[in-house]
Design an enzyme around this catalytic site. Structure first.
Site, PDB file in Angstrom:
ATOM      1  N   ARG A  40     -41.403  30.123   5.491  1.00 31.25           N
ATOM      2  CA  ARG A  40     -40.615  29.559   6.596  1.00 31.25           C
ATOM      3  C   ARG A  40     -41.501  29.437   7.830  1.00 31.25           C
ATOM      4  O   ARG A  40     -42.386  30.258   8.041  1.00 31.25           O
ATOM      5  CB  ARG A  40     -39.437  30.471   6.921  1.00 31.25           C
ATOM      6  CG  ARG A  40     -38.439  30.525   5.810  1.00 31.25           C
ATOM      7  CD  ARG A  40     -37.166  31.224   6.252  1.00 31.25           C
ATOM      8  NE  ARG A  40     -36.292  31.288   5.093  1.00 31.25           N
ATOM      9  CZ  ARG A  40     -35.594  32.358   4.728  1.00 31.25           C
ATOM     10  NH1 ARG A  40     -35.633  33.459   5.461  1.00 31.25           N
ATOM     11  NH2 ARG A  40     -34.845  32.333   3.658  1.00 31.25           N
ATOM     12  N   ARG A  88     -45.340  35.288  18.768  1.00 32.00           N
ATOM     13  CA  ARG A  88     -44.148  36.075  19.109  1.00 32.00           C
ATOM     14  C   ARG A  88     -44.569  37.473  19.569  1.00 32.00           C
ATOM     15  O   ARG A  88     -44.081  37.985  20.568  1.00 32.00           O
ATOM     16  CB  ARG A  88     -43.247  36.152  17.876  1.00 32.00           C
ATOM     17  CG  ARG A  88     -41.787  36.298  18.203  1.00 32.00           C
ATOM     18  CD  ARG A  88     -40.868  35.936  17.054  1.00 32.00           C
ATOM     19  NE  ARG A  88     -41.024  36.759  15.870  1.00 32.00           N
ATOM     20  CZ  ARG A  88     -41.071  36.273  14.632  1.00 32.00           C
ATOM     21  NH1 ARG A  88     -40.994  34.975  14.414  1.00 32.00           N
ATOM     22  NH2 ARG A  88     -41.192  37.067  13.599  1.00 32.00           N
ATOM     23  N   ARG A  93     -43.715  37.064   4.059  1.00 39.35           N
ATOM     24  CA  ARG A  93     -42.514  36.678   3.316  1.00 39.35           C
ATOM     25  C   ARG A  93     -42.631  35.241   2.788  1.00 39.35           C
ATOM     26  O   ARG A  93     -42.969  34.321   3.525  1.00 39.35           O
ATOM     27  CB  ARG A  93     -41.322  36.783   4.258  1.00 39.35           C
ATOM     28  CG  ARG A  93     -40.007  36.754   3.549  1.00 39.35           C
ATOM     29  CD  ARG A  93     -38.949  37.337   4.414  1.00 39.35           C
ATOM     30  NE  ARG A  93     -38.817  36.591   5.645  1.00 39.35           N
ATOM     31  CZ  ARG A  93     -37.686  36.499   6.319  1.00 39.35           C
ATOM     32  NH1 ARG A  93     -36.605  37.095   5.880  1.00 39.35           N
ATOM     33  NH2 ARG A  93     -37.633  35.824   7.442  1.00 39.35           N
ATOM     34  N   LYS A 114     -39.163  50.352  13.621  1.00 40.01           N
ATOM     35  CA  LYS A 114     -38.341  51.054  14.608  1.00 40.01           C
ATOM     36  C   LYS A 114     -36.867  51.108  14.194  1.00 40.01           C
ATOM     37  O   LYS A 114     -36.230  52.165  14.289  1.00 40.01           O
ATOM     38  CB  LYS A 114     -38.485  50.338  15.950  1.00 40.01           C
ATOM     39  CG  LYS A 114     -37.583  50.815  17.045  1.00 40.01           C
ATOM     40  CD  LYS A 114     -37.994  50.190  18.359  1.00 40.01           C
ATOM     41  CE  LYS A 114     -37.951  48.671  18.342  1.00 40.01           C
ATOM     42  NZ  LYS A 114     -36.611  48.113  18.520  1.00 40.01           N
ATOM     43  N   ARG A 164     -36.563  47.325  27.871  1.00 43.72           N
ATOM     44  CA  ARG A 164     -37.557  46.461  27.237  1.00 43.72           C
ATOM     45  C   ARG A 164     -38.599  45.988  28.250  1.00 43.72           C
ATOM     46  O   ARG A 164     -39.610  45.424  27.880  1.00 43.72           O
ATOM     47  CB  ARG A 164     -36.773  45.277  26.673  1.00 43.72           C
ATOM     48  CG  ARG A 164     -37.498  44.387  25.758  1.00 43.72           C
ATOM     49  CD  ARG A 164     -36.518  43.373  25.186  1.00 43.72           C
ATOM     50  NE  ARG A 164     -35.759  43.902  24.070  1.00 43.72           N
ATOM     51  CZ  ARG A 164     -35.359  43.187  23.027  1.00 43.72           C
ATOM     52  NH1 ARG A 164     -35.639  41.914  22.957  1.00 43.72           N
ATOM     53  NH2 ARG A 164     -34.662  43.742  22.063  1.00 43.72           N
TER      54      ARG A 164
HETATM   55  P1  AMP Z   1     -32.802  41.565  19.408  1.00 42.60           P
HETATM   56  O1  AMP Z   1     -31.898  41.732  18.235  1.00 42.60           O
HETATM   57  O2  AMP Z   1     -33.355  42.870  19.894  1.00 42.60           O
HETATM   58  O3  AMP Z   1     -33.862  40.530  19.187  1.00 42.60           O
HETATM   59  O4  AMP Z   1     -31.908  41.016  20.635  1.00 42.60           O
HETATM   60  C1  AMP Z   1     -31.158  39.824  20.535  1.00 42.60           C
HETATM   61  C2  AMP Z   1     -30.819  39.280  21.937  1.00 42.60           C
HETATM   62  O5  AMP Z   1     -30.064  40.274  22.669  1.00 42.60           O
HETATM   63  C3  AMP Z   1     -32.029  39.002  22.814  1.00 42.60           C
HETATM   64  O6  AMP Z   1     -32.549  37.714  22.584  1.00 42.60           O
HETATM   65  C4  AMP Z   1     -31.418  39.106  24.211  1.00 42.60           C
HETATM   66  O7  AMP Z   1     -30.686  37.957  24.565  1.00 42.60           O
HETATM   67  C5  AMP Z   1     -30.444  40.266  24.043  1.00 42.60           C
HETATM   68  N1  AMP Z   1     -31.107  41.556  24.359  1.00 42.60           N
HETATM   69  C6  AMP Z   1     -31.496  42.526  23.499  1.00 42.60           C
HETATM   70  N2  AMP Z   1     -32.072  43.555  24.143  1.00 42.60           N
HETATM   71  C7  AMP Z   1     -32.048  43.249  25.460  1.00 42.60           C
HETATM   72  C8  AMP Z   1     -32.492  43.891  26.645  1.00 42.60           C
HETATM   73  N3  AMP Z   1     -33.110  45.090  26.616  1.00 42.60           N
HETATM   74  N4  AMP Z   1     -32.300  43.267  27.828  1.00 42.60           N
HETATM   75  C9  AMP Z   1     -31.707  42.079  27.874  1.00 42.60           C
HETATM   76  N5  AMP Z   1     -31.282  41.400  26.804  1.00 42.60           N
HETATM   77  C10 AMP Z   1     -31.433  41.963  25.600  1.00 42.60           C
END
Ligand code: AMP
Length: 228
Positions: free
Chosen positions: A174, A185, A141, A27, A102
Site C-alpha cells: 500500500r 511520517r 507489510r 507502545k 505529544r
Molecule cells: P492517533 O490514533 O494517535 O493517530 O490519533 C488520531 C487523531 O486524534 C490525531 O490525528 C489527532 O487529530 C487526534 N489526537 C490524538 N492525540 C492527540 C493529542 N495529543 N493532541 C491533539 N490531538 C490528538
C-alpha cells in the site's frame, strides 16, 4: 497546612504514567499489557477521540473536524478530555497516558493543570527503537491484491518472497506502507516526541527502555523500574 498529601515531598496519591514511543515502537502493545498488569486504565488519546466521535458526544463534535484533517485537536479540548478521564473512579489509583502529551506545549499545559490539583506525571517510559528498525517494522507489510491476505516481511513472510502463498499472485505494498512514506511520517512525528522526552528529563522522571527486545522483556523492564 491543610494540603497534606499534596506537597512535593508527600507520597503521590496515585500513579500517572506516560508511555512515549514512535509509531511501530510497540507502545500501544505495552500500554495494553501494563494496564492489565498494574490494574490502571489505558488512556489513549486517539482511541478516546475516535470513541467520542463514534458516540457523537459534544467532545466528539469538537474533535471530529480536526481529526478528519489529520490535525491535532486543540490543547484545551484534549486536556479537558484527559482531566475528565482522570477524574473517574477507574483512575483512582492512576492511569497510563498514551498519545498525550505529544508536544512540549501540551506537556506544559498538562503539567500546570495537574499541579493545580497537587499532581504530576510520576514516571515517563520512553520506548526507544532506531529509525531503521521502525521503518522495517512499519514498511514490511505486503498484501495480496487477489485474496487480501496480509504478510509481513519480518514477522509473517510468504514462502516465496513477493508471492502470495495461497494463489501465487504477486504481492503489492500500500502507498502508506512504502518505506519513503513511512520515513516522512516518522520525521514529522519524532522531533516533537523527543522534545517531550527532553521536557520530562529535566524533572528526572524519564526511563529509557530498549524497544528492540521481545515484547515480554520490554514489559518486564518497565515493571521492574516501577518496582524500584
Ligand atoms: P492517533 O490514533 O494517535 O493517530 O490519533 C488520531 C487523531 O486524534 C490525531 O490525528 C489527532 O487529530 C487526534 N489526537 C490524538 N492525540 C492527540 C493529542 N495529543 N493532541 C491533539 N490531538 C490528538
Amino acid at each position: 497546612m491543610t494540603d497534606a498529601g499534596h506537597g512535593p515531598s508527600a507520597p503521590d496519591r496515585r500513579r500517572i504514567l506516560l508511555l512515549v514511543g514512535a509509531a511501530g515502537a510497540g507502545k500501544g502493545t505495552q500500554a495494553v499489557l501494563l494496564s492489565r498488569e498494574l490494574g490502571l486504565p489505558h488512556l489513549a488519546s486517539g482511541d478516546l477521540f475516535r470513541q467520542a466521535v463514534h458516540d457523537a458526544t459534544p467532545l466528539g463534535e469538537q474533535a471530529r473536524a480536526y481529526m478528519e484533517r489529520g490535525d491535532l485537536v486543540p490543547d484545551e479540548v484534549t486536556i479537558g478530555m484527559f482531566m475528565d478521564q482522570l477524574a473517574r473512579p477507574s483512575a483512582d489509583r492512576g492511569a497510563i497516558l498514551d498519545g498525550f502529551p505529544r508536544t512540549v506545549a501540551q506537556a506544559r499545559a498538562l503539567d500546570a493543570t495537574l499541579a493545580g490539583q497537587g499532581e504530576r506525571i510520576n514516571r515517563v517510559f520512553y520506548i526507544e527503537v532506531p529509525t531503521d528498525e521502525l521503518v522495517a517494522r512499519l514498511a514490511g507489510r505486503w498484501v495480496c491484491p487477489a485474496c487480501r491476505t496480509i504478510y509481513h516481511e519480518l514477522t509473517d513472510p510468504p514462502r516465496v518472497p513477493g508471492i502470495c502463498d495461497r494463489d501465487g499472485t504477486p504481492l503489492q505494498q500500500r502507498d502508506d506502507d512504502r518505506p519513503e512514506v513511512v520515513r516522512a511520517r516518522l520525521s514529522k512525528q519524532v522531533p516533537p516526541m523527543l522534545e517531550v522526552v527532553d521536557h520530562y528529563d529535566r524533572s528526572g522522571v524519564v526511563t529509557r527502555i530498549g524497544g528492540r527486545q521481545p515484547i515480554g522483556a520490554v514489559t518486564r523492564a518497565i515493571l521492574d523500574e516501577l518496582a524500584r
